[in-house]
Design a protein around this motif. Structure first.
Motif, mmCIF file in Angstrom:
data_model
loop_
_atom_site.group_PDB
_atom_site.id
_atom_site.type_symbol
_atom_site.label_atom_id
_atom_site.label_comp_id
_atom_site.label_asym_id
_atom_site.label_seq_id
_atom_site.Cartn_x
_atom_site.Cartn_y
_atom_site.Cartn_z
ATOM 1 N N VAL B 309 0.836 -1.204 0.000
ATOM 2 C CA VAL B 309 0.000 0.000 0.000
ATOM 3 C C VAL B 309 0.871 1.255 0.000
ATOM 4 C CG1 VAL B 309 -1.797 1.272 1.188
ATOM 5 C CG2 VAL B 309 -1.835 -1.190 1.206
ATOM 6 N N LEU B 310 1.985 1.206 0.726
ATOM 7 C CA LEU B 310 2.844 2.380 0.806
ATOM 8 C C LEU B 310 3.580 2.619 -0.511
ATOM 9 C CD1 LEU B 310 4.413 2.017 4.368
ATOM 10 C CD2 LEU B 310 2.591 3.544 3.632
ATOM 11 N N LEU B 311 4.089 1.533 -1.101
ATOM 12 C CA LEU B 311 4.942 1.703 -2.272
ATOM 13 C C LEU B 311 4.164 1.733 -3.568
ATOM 14 C CD1 LEU B 311 7.999 -0.551 -1.451
ATOM 15 C CD2 LEU B 311 7.683 1.897 -1.087
ATOM 16 N N SER B 312 3.154 0.894 -3.662
ATOM 17 C CA SER B 312 2.488 0.747 -4.947
ATOM 18 C C SER B 312 1.006 0.509 -4.767
ATOM 19 C CB SER B 312 3.106 -0.436 -5.706
ATOM 20 O OG SER B 312 2.312 -0.756 -6.817
ATOM 21 N N PRO B 313 0.224 1.570 -4.751
ATOM 22 C CA PRO B 313 -1.221 1.381 -4.619
ATOM 23 C C PRO B 313 -1.788 0.542 -5.752
ATOM 24 C CG PRO B 313 -0.623 3.672 -4.373
ATOM 25 C CD PRO B 313 0.589 2.969 -4.876
ATOM 26 N N GLY B 314 -1.050 0.406 -6.818
ATOM 27 C CA GLY B 314 -1.495 -0.448 -7.911
ATOM 28 C C GLY B 314 -1.168 -1.907 -7.666
ATOM 29 N N GLY B 315 -0.655 -2.222 -6.510
ATOM 30 C CA GLY B 315 -0.367 -3.608 -6.188
ATOM 31 C C GLY B 315 0.815 -4.150 -6.961
ATOM 32 N N LEU B 316 0.951 -5.472 -6.950
ATOM 33 C CA LEU B 316 2.068 -6.094 -7.650
ATOM 34 C C LEU B 316 1.990 -5.817 -9.143
ATOM 35 C CD1 LEU B 316 2.383 -9.537 -5.853
ATOM 36 C CD2 LEU B 316 3.913 -7.571 -5.704
ATOM 37 N N VAL B 317 0.784 -5.841 -9.691
ATOM 38 C CA VAL B 317 0.647 -5.575 -11.118
ATOM 39 C C VAL B 317 1.117 -4.156 -11.422
ATOM 40 C CG1 VAL B 317 -0.990 -5.369 -13.027
ATOM 41 C CG2 VAL B 317 -1.232 -7.230 -11.382
ATOM 42 N N GLY B 318 0.706 -3.223 -10.567
ATOM 43 C CA GLY B 318 1.115 -1.840 -10.758
ATOM 44 C C GLY B 318 2.615 -1.670 -10.587
ATOM 45 N N LEU B 319 3.168 -2.380 -9.613
ATOM 46 C CA LEU B 319 4.601 -2.303 -9.350
ATOM 47 C C LEU B 319 5.361 -2.778 -10.571
ATOM 48 C CD1 LEU B 319 6.368 -1.568 -6.910
ATOM 49 C CD2 LEU B 319 6.507 -4.004 -6.392
ATOM 50 N N TRP B 320 4.902 -3.900 -11.106
ATOM 51 C CA TRP B 320 5.535 -4.480 -12.282
ATOM 52 C C TRP B 320 5.491 -3.490 -13.444
ATOM 53 C CZ3 TRP B 320 8.688 -7.956 -14.031
ATOM 54 C CH2 TRP B 320 8.637 -8.328 -15.382
ATOM 55 N N GLU B 321 4.331 -2.898 -13.625
ATOM 56 C CA GLU B 321 4.187 -1.979 -14.747
ATOM 57 C C GLU B 321 5.065 -0.745 -14.541
ATOM 58 O OE1 GLU B 321 0.056 -1.344 -15.471
ATOM 59 O OE2 GLU B 321 -0.147 -3.315 -16.415
ATOM 60 N N ARG B 322 5.219 -0.355 -13.269
ATOM 61 C CA ARG B 322 6.063 0.800 -13.020
ATOM 62 C C ARG B 322 7.522 0.487 -13.294
ATOM 63 N NH1 ARG B 322 5.983 4.424 -7.889
ATOM 64 N NH2 ARG B 322 5.303 2.566 -6.764
ATOM 65 N N VAL B 323 7.942 -0.701 -12.839
ATOM 66 C CA VAL B 323 9.318 -1.111 -13.101
ATOM 67 C C VAL B 323 9.569 -1.135 -14.596
ATOM 68 C CG1 VAL B 323 10.906 -3.050 -12.953
ATOM 69 C CG2 VAL B 323 9.541 -2.411 -10.964
ATOM 70 N N ARG B 324 8.631 -1.696 -15.333
ATOM 71 C CA ARG B 324 8.756 -1.738 -16.788
ATOM 72 C C ARG B 324 8.757 -0.313 -17.339
ATOM 73 N NH1 ARG B 324 10.155 -5.900 -19.811
ATOM 74 N NH2 ARG B 324 9.076 -4.757 -21.449
ATOM 75 N N GLY B 325 7.930 0.507 -16.773
ATOM 76 C CA GLY B 325 7.759 1.865 -17.271
ATOM 77 C C GLY B 325 9.030 2.686 -17.172
ATOM 78 N N LEU B 326 9.929 2.337 -16.243
ATOM 79 C CA LEU B 326 11.167 3.078 -16.097
ATOM 80 C C LEU B 326 12.050 2.908 -17.326
ATOM 81 C CD1 LEU B 326 12.074 2.454 -12.360
ATOM 82 C CD2 LEU B 326 11.034 4.467 -13.418
ATOM 83 N N GLY B 327 11.971 1.708 -17.946
ATOM 84 C CA GLY B 327 12.747 1.448 -19.155
ATOM 85 C C GLY B 327 12.045 2.079 -20.346
#
Lengths: 381, 348, 470
Positions: B309-327
């Motif tokens: 909740v603190l790091l990624s309100p989008g959950g694991l899916v959101g986290l993954w997409e954010r990590v991908r989004g950095l590239g």
């Protein structure tokens, strides 16, 4: 609203805050709906009839056994007093900050446990014994200090803990009310598990000072618990008056009231909103902790009491209207009385329905929501 | 504002389903049952929550209550130890259970749909608790010690002996639920729902009946939750009030949040993560005094939940997409598109 | 592009699962660090799973139950405690030349669902051949049903007291070496009617299956002799404020049976005191929780004078009992030894003793568990195996054993905690109460069993007076 300037910095807020964007808009829409003049709809008439039937039923039952009715009513009122103390903190935090503190019940329970620990380790008069770990407090005696000092200290610690919680976890995502609710749910899960580890699963209670009477005699051969009937009820009335004074007569109260109505404007006026928020969270947590000490003395402390008091607070403020002190009082009274009367008077001839009394609480909730979606005293955000 | 419509490609879905179909050949019976089957039905329950949250902006805690109604209805209508044991055919009982639960969901929806945001969350929480208390108290239906050993459709065989038939059944249901919800979200109904989520005032001005639309969405989600409820009884082989208590309500919420509240896939990602954590954290966890240890599963779950909740309100899916989004600069989570403060927020 | 990303994500999660799913074969060490000393030696190792509650209402009893089970292994299988925390396991347990490996200390939360999940983890994932547990009633019924579906495994109940687990489920591979919830109440009805002269009584209890069961034991016996139950009051699950229920207790009864245990008792006592001035314990009987050491510590002094019953007697001076407590103290220290007379510790202790005896009878050969099960059905516990009294099983694999009536008395040992004075032994209490409880009869509930005069249970009138340490 004050938090909106922060939200764009946090792109990850994503869908979660979308939800609350809609919230705000819907609330505005609902506001108009809820603020519409009262109409005599079928629902209202039906509910009025139900209420009349309930009152008649109570009068009939009361005339059968007046003494029992007095005891049961007192039970309900004192329970309501405890609910009020806890729920007033909950509603205060929500009213000003729009934070639904789902860890409010955890603060309640932790407050109780802390006071219990202090009473146990500092104020237990040694009754001799071997001092082994199984030595219980059951035979110990306590004076007034042994109850009051733990109460004050535990309450203050919980207040500080509340502020820490707000500063560390909630301050930076103000305005994202769903996310804040989720954070406090996570905290409550952790708190509950850690309290089970630290304090065990057996019910414990905080002892009253030994020289306080166990019960008091009232007119009509009615006996009632002294602590419940005098201390808890007295504390609730006192706290109600203090809060009323604080909200209506002090600068802090003015800011809080202004904040409930228009937080944007409050911060625009150059008031240090953060300080006010921290103070409100402190006060709200203090009330939870105080409730925990009172509840731990009046009833008991056990795992599960945290969620049970969170739910009670939720129901109280949903009935009364979130953010309203008067609403909390009315909601608590309604909940306490419905609980107490339902436990005893749901008997119709040979059909004993008292086991289903807890469902009455929810019937009450549904009835209120059907007429006033924002609660009895609820005002649109 | 149609950004949050699922963009899962067909090939990807096909590969995942194919891989899942092979699972019983690779994994032990235990893993297929306790991890995979459980994840699938928990995922269906979480999907009903995510659907409401992602497309309707309604975070509902009533889903466990609704699936409890379905599960209890099913268990009471078939031959079982405890409960009413009405001895209906399991399939008819399944349909009846879903109908009853959807009706209850409709009723809840009518009451709750006028509330929004955090009010909605609290009122739906009260609904779930209501259902729990109802079945705790009406022991004619919950059989004092729960309803045990209900008759199951022959399709799923004996899950205790061979988990594969139930696993495949659950897999098919999960895929259908996923596709169905995705279809709905793209259909006019779903698009209107997203419009209501983002701009209720404008939608109202356009002539949409906001409340009725929300009630319909809630009822559809109730249908999905009801399916999960029946599956849960097939999986557990029993249902008791304890199966639908507040802890379970919170667990379903945690699953949805861990997976990601705005993507349907998140439901199953969250459920799988939850099942793995639940089962294996007991072995991994070191003992640290009373604070941490094998028996402190809830602390671990709470901490994981908190971090997500603190790091990624989008959950694991959101986290993954954010990590991908950095590239490579992908479109990013759908929510970002709507990041400019909604007019309503200013109005606040 | 998107699809590949999602695929990779799901693949990653699946891979995580794969690692976890296959990894468990390599490290036999179960949850809670159960003794992983035993090599993966197929036939030379007997894998045992332990199941109790570490969360929920009975969470406090996790270590006590583990200490009881471990102590049996320490006594009879040459094991050593791995640490002072019982759930850390034991080392070096062997029976008939076979190593005993505890594959995990499973932890449920009092719900049947969780108990089954933990059972499955221990049995299907960790490969336990034998499961010892669970702790609470509904869990027991669920595990007994699970046992029925898994005839190639053996299950020994921990301390779950639901009557149905043996009386109705009748799984051929599920064994219970302690009395059930109703048996624990045996002797109270006789004592109330014939000694205390209660002609009319009321009962009050929490509204769920365990209190139904303990009250059923009281009602079955009390009414059979001629007593009348004039009112049954049930407080809903989770109720913490008993005041309204106390106000319903009729004034015109001779006594009250209180089926409120665990977390409710402290509230009940407090609110009773407030409403009626004092807890008139000489008119009260309580169920098995009343004299549990942990409960005594919290409310014991208010319960002084009350009568209760169970298969243990804390004040027993029988040499086997004192030796049992001493051994517990040596293994796990004073605090846990103080809980030795708790039915929770003791139930798991006798389960462990029975398991070892059964394994010895088949010479450690569990290749055919039917043989082990046949041996377990014949196991009789006596002497230091069951220090509080001999145990044998009936045809449903349910214990027949003695039950003690006890009175809670003022602190005798100087630790500030009320103590227990045992005054009666009820011999050979069986599950059916002389044919009253049957598999066909409705299970105990709010209104069942009904109050009828009939043939009393066989032990009525046969109770022997006992007195310890005076």
């Amino acid at each position: 609203m004050s938090g909106s300037s922060q939200t764009p910095l946090d792109p990850a807020a994503g869908g979660v805050t979308d939800a609350r964007g809609a919230t705000a808009a819907e609330e505005a829409v609902e506001a108009r709906a809820a603020g519409a003049p009262r109409r005599w709809t079928v629902t209202r008439v039906a509910l009025g009839l139900v209420a009349a039937v309930v009152v008649v039923w109570l009068v009939v039952k009361a005339s059968e056994d007046l003494r029992q009715f007095a005891v049961v009513s007192l039970n309900g009122i004192t329970l309501a007093a405890l609910f009020f103390v806890v729920a007033s903190g909950f509603t205060l935090i929500f009213g000003l900050m729009r934070v639904v503190n789902m860890a409010h019940g955890s603060l309640y329970l932790l407050g109780g446990y802390l006071a219990l620990e202090m009473q146990d380790s500092w104020f237990k008069e040694e009754v001799g014994g071997l001092g082994i770990s199984l030595a219980g407090e059951a035979g110990a005696e306590y004076d007034l200090v042994g109850w009051l000092v733990p109460l004050v200290l535990a309450t203050l610690i919980i207040g500080v803990l509340g502020v820490i919680m707000q500063q560390v976890f909630l301050r930076w995502n103000q305005g994202q009310d769903l996310r804040q609710a989720l954070i406090t749910i996570a905290l409550s899960v952790i708190f509950a598990d850690q309290m089970l580890a630290a304090f065990g699963g057996i019910s414990k209670d905080i002892k009253t000072p030994t020289d306080w009477p166990e019960s008091i005699a009232l007119p009509g051969d009615v006996r009632f618990g002294f602590f419940r009937g005098v201390i808890v009820l007295g504390a609730a009335v006192l706290i109600g008056l203090l809060l009323w004074w604080l909200i209506t007569r002090t600068r802090f109260g003015k800011i809080v009231r202004a904040g409930v109505d228009d937080r944007e404007m409050v911060s625009a006026l150059g008031i240090n909103v953060q300080l006010v928020f921290a103070a409100a969270f402190f006060l709200g947590a203090v009330l939870a902790g105080l409730g925990g000490v009172l509840g731990g003395t009046m009833i008991s402390l056990a795992p599960g009491e945290d969620t049970s008091f969170l739910l009670n607070s939720l129901i109280v403020v949903i009935i009364g209207g979130m953010g309203s002190l008067a609403g909390a009082a009315i909601g608590a009274l309604a909940l306490g009385l419905v609980d107490a009367y339902g436990d005893v008077y749901l008997v119709f001839g040979d059909t004993d329905l008292t086991n289903y009394s807890i469902l009455l609480t929810f019937a009450l909730l549904v009835a209120v929501l059907a007429v006033r979606p924002l609660g009895l005293f609820g005002r649109p955000a | 504002m149609t950004a949050s419509v699922g963009r899962t490609s067909w090939p990807a879905l096909g590969v995942v389903v194919a891989a899942a179909a092979l699972a019983p050949l690779v994994f032990t019976d235990f893993f297929v049952s306790v991890i995979l089957t459980k994840s699938l039905w928990l995922g269906v329950a979480a999907a009903s929550l995510i659907f409401l949250s992602a497309y309707g902006g309604m975070v509902s805690l009533a889903q466990v209550g609704i699936y409890g109604v379905a599960g209890m209805t099913f268990a009471n209508l078939v031959v079982a130890d405890g409960g009413a044991a009405a001895a209906w055919s399991p399939w008819i009982a399944t349909i009846a259970a879903i109908v009853v639960a959807v009706a209850v969901g409709l009723f809840f929806g009518v009451i709750a749909a006028r509330s929004v945001g955090i009010y909605f969350l609290m009122i739906t929480l009260a609904f779930s608790v209501l259902v729990y208390y109802f079945f705790s108290q009406v022991t004619q239906l919950s059989g004092f010690g729960g309803v045990n050993n209900p008759d199951l459709p022959s399709l799923v065989g004996q899950p205790g002996q061979d988990p594969a038939p139930l696993y495949y059944t659950t897999l098919v249901v999960a895929v259908l639920v996923f596709l169905g919800l995705r279809y709905v979200s793209r259909a006019p109904f779903g698009l209107a729902l997203q419009g209501l989520r983002d701009e209720p005032a404008r939608m109202r001005a356009l002539g949409f009946n906001v409340t009725r639309h929300r009630i319909l969405a809630f009822t559809l989600a109730a249908f999905i939750a009801a399916v999960a409820g029946v599956l849960s009884v097939w999986y557990n082989g029993r249902i008791a009030p304890g199966s639908i208590n507040l802890a379970q309500t919170i667990d379903i919420l945690i699953i949805a949040v861990i997976g990601g509240l705005y993507r349907l896939e998140g439901a199953w990602v969250g459920a799988l993560t939850y099942a793995l954590l639940d089962n294996y954290s007991r072995e991994w966890t070191p003992t640290v005094g009373d604070v941490l240890g094998a028996e402190r599963f809830n602390t671990i779950l709470g901490v994981v939940f908190l971090i997500i909740v603190l790091l990624s309100p989008g959950g694991l899916v959101g986290l993954w997409e954010r990590v991908r989004g950095l590239g490579g600069r992908g479109p990013g989570p759908p929510g970002e598109v709507a990041r400019e403060p909604a007019p309503a927020e200013a109005a606040k | 592009m998107k699809g590949i990303r999602l695929l990779a994500l799901i693949g990653a999660v699946l891979a995580l699962g794969l690692v976890a799913g296959c990894g468990d074969d390599d490290d036999g060490g179960g949850g809670g660090g159960g003794g992983d000393q035993a090599a993966e030696g197929g036939g030379d190792t007997i894998k045992v799973g332990f199941l109790s509650d570490c969360e929920g209402a009975f969470g406090s009893f996790f270590e006590p139950t583990a200490s009881g089970f471990n102590q049996a292994l320490i006594d009879k299988a040459g094991a050593k405690p791995a640490s002072k925390k019982p759930s850390e396991g034991v080392t070096g347990a062997t029976v008939a030349g076979k190593q005993i490996q505890i594959v995990g200390y499973g932890c449920s939360d009092g719900t049947a669902d969780k108990a089954i999940e933990e059972t499955r983890r221990l049995v299907e994932q960790e490969g336990a051949d034998i499961l010892v547990g669970p702790l609470s009633g509904d869990e027991g019924i669920a595990v007994a049903n699970y046992a029925k579906d898994h005839p190639d495994k053996t299950f020994i109940n921990g301390i779950a007291g639901a009557q149905d687990a043996t009386l109705k489920v009748q799984a051929p591979n599920f064994f219970r070496y302690h009395p059930d919830g109703a048996q624990w109440s045996a002797g109270l009805g006789d004592y109330a009617y014939n000694e205390l002269g209660w002609k009319r009584a009321a009962i009050i209890g929490d509204d769920y299956s365990f209190p139904y069961t303990s009250l059923a034991g009281f009602v079955a016996e009390y009414c059979a002799i001629g007593g009348k139950i004039t009112k049954r009051i049930w407080a809903p699950l989770g109720e913490k404020d008993y005041s309204s229920y106390i106000s319903q207790i009729p004034d015109d009864v001779d006594g009250l049976y209180v089926g409120i245990g665990g977390s409710g008792l402290i509230n009940f006592v407090k609110q009773y005191k407030q409403q009626r001035g004092e807890v008139d314990t000489d008119r009260m009987m309580g169920n098995v929780f009343w004299d549990d050491p942990l409960v005594l510590k919290e409310v014991g002094n208010d319960l002084v004078g009350g009568t209760t019953s169970a298969m243990t007697a804390a004040d027993s001076d029988d040499p086997d009992v004192t030796a049992y407590i001493d051994r517990l103290r040596k293994s796990y220290g004073k605090e846990l030894a103080g809980l030795g007379p708790s039915v929770f510790t003791y139930g798991y202790y006798t389960a462990g003793q029975a398991l070892i005896k059964g394994l010895e009878a088949v010479n450690g050969d569990i290749s055919d568990q039917k043989k082990l099960q046949a041996a377990l059905a014949k196991v009789r516990l006596s002497g230091d195996e069951a220090p509080y009294g001999d145990v044998r099983l009936d045809e449903n694999h349910q214990a027949i054993s003695d039950v003690f009536l006890k009175r809670i008395v003022k602190d005798k040992t100087g630790d500030g905690v009320a103590d227990v004075a045992t005054f009666r032994r009820i011999p050979e209490v069986n599950q059916t109460f002389g044919g009253f409880f049957t598999a066909e009869a409705p299970p105990p509930d709010r209104n069942n069993p009904t109050c009828e005069k009939r043939q009393p249970p066989p032990w009525v009138g046969k109770a022997e007076e006992v007195s310890f340490g005076t």
